[in-house]
Design a protein around this motif. Structure first.
Motif, PDB file in Angstrom:
ATOM      1  N   MET A 165       6.190  12.007  14.736  1.00 30.13           N
ATOM      2  CA  MET A 165       5.701  11.495  13.448  1.00 30.13           C
ATOM      3  C   MET A 165       6.316  12.289  12.307  1.00 30.13           C
ATOM      4  SD  MET A 165       1.811  11.288  12.008  1.00 30.13           S
ATOM      5  CE  MET A 165       1.710  12.988  11.563  1.00 30.13           C
ATOM      6  N   TRP A 166       7.001  11.582  11.441  1.00 34.51           N
ATOM      7  CA  TRP A 166       7.659  12.226  10.304  1.00 34.51           C
ATOM      8  C   TRP A 166       7.110  11.689   8.988  1.00 34.51           C
ATOM      9  CZ3 TRP A 166      12.477  10.131  13.015  1.00 34.51           C
ATOM     10  CH2 TRP A 166      12.834  10.974  14.088  1.00 34.51           C
ATOM     11  N   ARG A 167       7.176  12.508   7.969  1.00 32.41           N
ATOM     12  CA  ARG A 167       6.902  12.058   6.602  1.00 32.41           C
ATOM     13  C   ARG A 167       8.256  11.746   5.981  1.00 32.41           C
ATOM     14  NH1 ARG A 167       5.742  16.487   4.694  1.00 32.41           N
ATOM     15  NH2 ARG A 167       4.663  16.066   2.785  1.00 32.41           N
ATOM     16  N   ILE A 168       8.435  10.490   5.644  1.00 29.65           N
ATOM     17  CA  ILE A 168       9.735  10.045   5.137  1.00 29.65           C
ATOM     18  C   ILE A 168       9.570   9.444   3.747  1.00 29.65           C
ATOM     19  CG2 ILE A 168      11.686   8.487   5.504  1.00 29.65           C
ATOM     20  CD1 ILE A 168      11.302   8.871   8.482  1.00 29.65           C
ATOM     21  N   LEU A 169      10.278  10.041   2.799  1.00 28.90           N
ATOM     22  CA  LEU A 169      10.252   9.548   1.422  1.00 28.90           C
ATOM     23  C   LEU A 169      11.264   8.419   1.269  1.00 28.90           C
ATOM     24  CD1 LEU A 169       9.616   9.689  -1.634  1.00 28.90           C
ATOM     25  CD2 LEU A 169      11.270  11.574  -1.785  1.00 28.90           C
ATOM     26  N   ILE A 170      10.805   7.304   0.748  1.00 33.91           N
ATOM     27  CA  ILE A 170      11.678   6.163   0.465  1.00 33.91           C
ATOM     28  C   ILE A 170      11.814   6.042  -1.047  1.00 33.91           C
ATOM     29  CG2 ILE A 170      12.041   3.684   0.801  1.00 33.91           C
ATOM     30  CD1 ILE A 170       9.654   3.999   2.955  1.00 33.91           C
ATOM     31  N   VAL A 171      13.048   6.137  -1.531  1.00 34.75           N
ATOM     32  CA  VAL A 171      13.314   5.951  -2.960  1.00 34.75           C
ATOM     33  C   VAL A 171      14.048   4.625  -3.086  1.00 34.75           C
ATOM     34  CG1 VAL A 171      14.286   6.947  -5.061  1.00 34.75           C
ATOM     35  CG2 VAL A 171      13.530   8.460  -3.200  1.00 34.75           C
ATOM     36  N   ALA A 184       8.702   6.116  -3.744  1.00 27.42           N
ATOM     37  CA  ALA A 184       9.086   6.324  -5.136  1.00 27.42           C
ATOM     38  C   ALA A 184       9.991   5.178  -5.547  1.00 27.42           C
ATOM     39  CB  ALA A 184       9.805   7.655  -5.301  1.00 27.42           C
ATOM     40  N   VAL A 185       9.793   4.656  -6.747  1.00 24.92           N
ATOM     41  CA  VAL A 185      10.617   3.534  -7.205  1.00 24.92           C
ATOM     42  C   VAL A 185      11.683   3.975  -8.205  1.00 24.92           C
ATOM     43  CG1 VAL A 185       8.864   1.787  -6.739  1.00 24.92           C
ATOM     44  CG2 VAL A 185       8.960   2.840  -8.995  1.00 24.92           C
ATOM     45  N   THR A 186      11.673   5.252  -8.588  1.00 20.75           N
ATOM     46  CA  THR A 186      12.744   5.775  -9.441  1.00 20.75           C
ATOM     47  C   THR A 186      13.244   7.093  -8.849  1.00 20.75           C
ATOM     48  OG1 THR A 186      11.301   7.107 -10.865  1.00 20.75           O
ATOM     49  CG2 THR A 186      11.672   4.806 -11.526  1.00 20.75           C
ATOM     50  N   GLY A 199      11.216  10.251  -7.228  1.00 20.43           N
ATOM     51  CA  GLY A 199      11.598  10.690  -5.891  1.00 20.43           C
ATOM     52  C   GLY A 199      11.858  12.187  -5.839  1.00 20.43           C
ATOM     53  N   ILE A 200      12.529  12.713  -6.840  1.00 17.91           N
ATOM     54  CA  ILE A 200      12.811  14.155  -6.895  1.00 17.91           C
ATOM     55  C   ILE A 200      11.495  14.936  -6.982  1.00 17.91           C
ATOM     56  CG2 ILE A 200      13.792  15.983  -8.356  1.00 17.91           C
ATOM     57  CD1 ILE A 200      16.047  13.926  -9.044  1.00 17.91           C
ATOM     58  N   ASP A 201      10.582  14.461  -7.817  1.00 20.26           N
ATOM     59  CA  ASP A 201       9.271  15.127  -7.939  1.00 20.26           C
ATOM     60  C   ASP A 201       8.543  15.162  -6.602  1.00 20.26           C
ATOM     61  OD1 ASP A 201       9.677  15.551 -10.611  1.00 20.26           O
ATOM     62  OD2 ASP A 201       8.394  13.890 -11.286  1.00 20.26           O
ATOM     63  N   ILE A 202       8.513  14.030  -5.911  1.00 20.06           N
ATOM     64  CA  ILE A 202       7.801  13.955  -4.629  1.00 20.06           C
ATOM     65  C   ILE A 202       8.494  14.826  -3.588  1.00 20.06           C
ATOM     66  CG2 ILE A 202       7.149  12.420  -2.721  1.00 20.06           C
ATOM     67  CD1 ILE A 202       6.776  10.198  -4.845  1.00 20.06           C
ATOM     68  N   ALA A 203       9.827  14.820  -3.583  1.00 20.18           N
ATOM     69  CA  ALA A 203      10.573  15.649  -2.627  1.00 20.18           C
ATOM     70  C   ALA A 203      10.234  17.121  -2.821  1.00 20.18           C
ATOM     71  CB  ALA A 203      12.074  15.415  -2.790  1.00 20.18           C
ATOM     72  N   ARG A 204      10.164  17.565  -4.066  1.00 20.56           N
ATOM     73  CA  ARG A 204       9.858  18.971  -4.346  1.00 20.56           C
ATOM     74  C   ARG A 204       8.432  19.320  -3.965  1.00 20.56           C
ATOM     75  NH1 ARG A 204      13.191  18.969 -10.053  1.00 20.56           N
ATOM     76  NH2 ARG A 204      15.131  19.793  -9.184  1.00 20.56           N
ATOM     77  N   ARG A 205       7.529  18.382  -4.183  1.00 19.55           N
ATOM     78  CA  ARG A 205       6.112  18.635  -3.939  1.00 19.55           C
ATOM     79  C   ARG A 205       5.748  18.512  -2.458  1.00 19.55           C
ATOM     80  NH1 ARG A 205       4.099  14.809  -7.334  1.00 19.55           N
ATOM     81  NH2 ARG A 205       3.495  13.432  -5.654  1.00 19.55           N
ATOM     82  N   HIS A 220       8.046  17.993   0.272  1.00 19.13           N
ATOM     83  CA  HIS A 220       9.061  18.416   1.235  1.00 19.13           C
ATOM     84  C   HIS A 220       9.043  17.541   2.495  1.00 19.13           C
ATOM     85  CE1 HIS A 220      11.865  21.211   3.145  1.00 19.13           C
ATOM     86  NE2 HIS A 220      12.113  21.575   1.909  1.00 19.13           N
ATOM     87  N   PRO A 221       9.414  16.266   2.361  1.00 16.84           N
ATOM     88  CA  PRO A 221       9.380  15.336   3.498  1.00 16.84           C
ATOM     89  C   PRO A 221      10.406  15.709   4.562  1.00 16.84           C
ATOM     90  CG  PRO A 221      10.517  14.343   1.635  1.00 16.84           C
ATOM     91  CD  PRO A 221       9.936  15.634   1.141  1.00 16.84           C
ATOM     92  N   ASP A 222      10.267  15.121   5.749  1.00 13.04           N
ATOM     93  CA  ASP A 222      11.196  15.385   6.856  1.00 13.04           C
ATOM     94  C   ASP A 222      12.558  14.746   6.615  1.00 13.04           C
ATOM     95  OD1 ASP A 222       9.410  16.803   8.784  1.00 13.04           O
ATOM     96  OD2 ASP A 222       8.238  14.983   8.508  1.00 13.04           O
ATOM     97  N   ALA A 223      12.575  13.683   5.823  1.00 11.78           N
ATOM     98  CA  ALA A 223      13.838  13.018   5.476  1.00 11.78           C
ATOM     99  C   ALA A 223      13.594  12.143   4.250  1.00 11.78           C
ATOM    100  CB  ALA A 223      14.359  12.177   6.630  1.00 11.78           C
ATOM    101  N   ILE A 224      14.683  11.798   3.594  1.00 12.89           N
ATOM    102  CA  ILE A 224      14.609  10.908   2.430  1.00 12.89           C
ATOM    103  C   ILE A 224      15.556   9.741   2.656  1.00 12.89           C
ATOM    104  CG2 ILE A 224      15.018  10.678  -0.060  1.00 12.89           C
ATOM    105  CD1 ILE A 224      14.547  13.740  -0.274  1.00 12.89           C
ATOM    106  N   LEU A 225      15.051   8.542   2.438  1.00  9.33           N
ATOM    107  CA  LEU A 225      15.883   7.342   2.404  1.00  9.33           C
ATOM    108  C   LEU A 225      16.134   7.044   0.940  1.00  9.33           C
ATOM    109  CD1 LEU A 225      14.213   4.930   4.983  1.00  9.33           C
ATOM    110  CD2 LEU A 225      16.568   5.766   5.051  1.00  9.33           C
ATOM    111  N   MET A 226      17.376   7.074   0.528  1.00  8.08           N
ATOM    112  CA  MET A 226      17.693   6.978  -0.897  1.00  8.08           C
ATOM    113  C   MET A 226      18.541   5.755  -1.219  1.00  8.08           C
ATOM    114  SD  MET A 226      17.438   8.743  -3.859  1.00  8.08           S
ATOM    115  CE  MET A 226      17.278  10.521  -3.538  1.00  8.08           C
ATOM    116  N   ASP A 227      17.963   4.844  -1.976  1.00  6.03           N
ATOM    117  CA  ASP A 227      18.738   3.721  -2.501  1.00  6.03           C
ATOM    118  C   ASP A 227      19.799   4.274  -3.461  1.00  6.03           C
ATOM    119  OD1 ASP A 227      19.489   1.109  -3.188  1.00  6.03           O
ATOM    120  OD2 ASP A 227      17.886   0.900  -4.686  1.00  6.03           O
TER     121      ASP A 227
END
Ligand code: MN
Length: 128
Positions: free
Chosen positions: A1-7, A31-33, A37-43, A45-52
């Motif tokens: 189970m990972w926490r994955i940020l989607i931008v 995150a839609v912007t 996304g940067i704010d959430i990543a810093r706060r 620290h997800p396991d990965a980021i999917l970045m549009d």
């Protein structure tokens, strides 16, 4: 189970990515912007980021460069999520600082398999 940020600014793609990740037991963060996304990543620290790539305001390449320049976030794998599925793009994305690349459109099973393989590979490389 990972926490994955989607931008991702496309609602359709966001809903699909969230559904795919959640159905596989992962925890999607949204995150839609790029700045959000940067704010959430810093706060978080997800396991990965999917970045549009194409986002309103700051684009995904600029956001990735910022995250990779910050010691607090540079180890988070960032996977480009882009419709630019053209020859040469993968190399261009890797040069911009992305750790991986998944081409849209999102197809459910392929997307999940590719994402999980990419995150596992990247975390394996990190721990070597
Ligand atoms: Mn977009």
């Amino acid at each position: 189970m990972w926490r994955i940020l989607i931008v991702e600014d496309s609602r359709t793609n966001m809903l699909l990515a969230v559904e795919v990740l959640a159905s596989a037991g992962h925890i999607p963060l949204e995150a839609v912007t790029a700045t959000a996304g940067i704010d959430i990543a810093r706060r978080e620290h997800p396991d990965a980021i999917l970045m549009d790539i194409q986002l309103p305001g700051m684009n995904g390449i600029e956001a990735t460069q910022i995250l990779k320049a910050d010691p607090a976030t540079r180890n988070i794998p960032i996977i480009a999520l882009t419709a630019l599925a053209m020859k040469g793009d993968e190399q261009r994305m890797l040069e911009a600082g992305f750790d991986g690349y998944i081409a849209k459109p999102i197809h459910y099973k392929e997307f999940l398999a590719e994402l999980e393989a990419t995150v596992l590979r990247l975390h394996g490389e990190r721990s070597e």
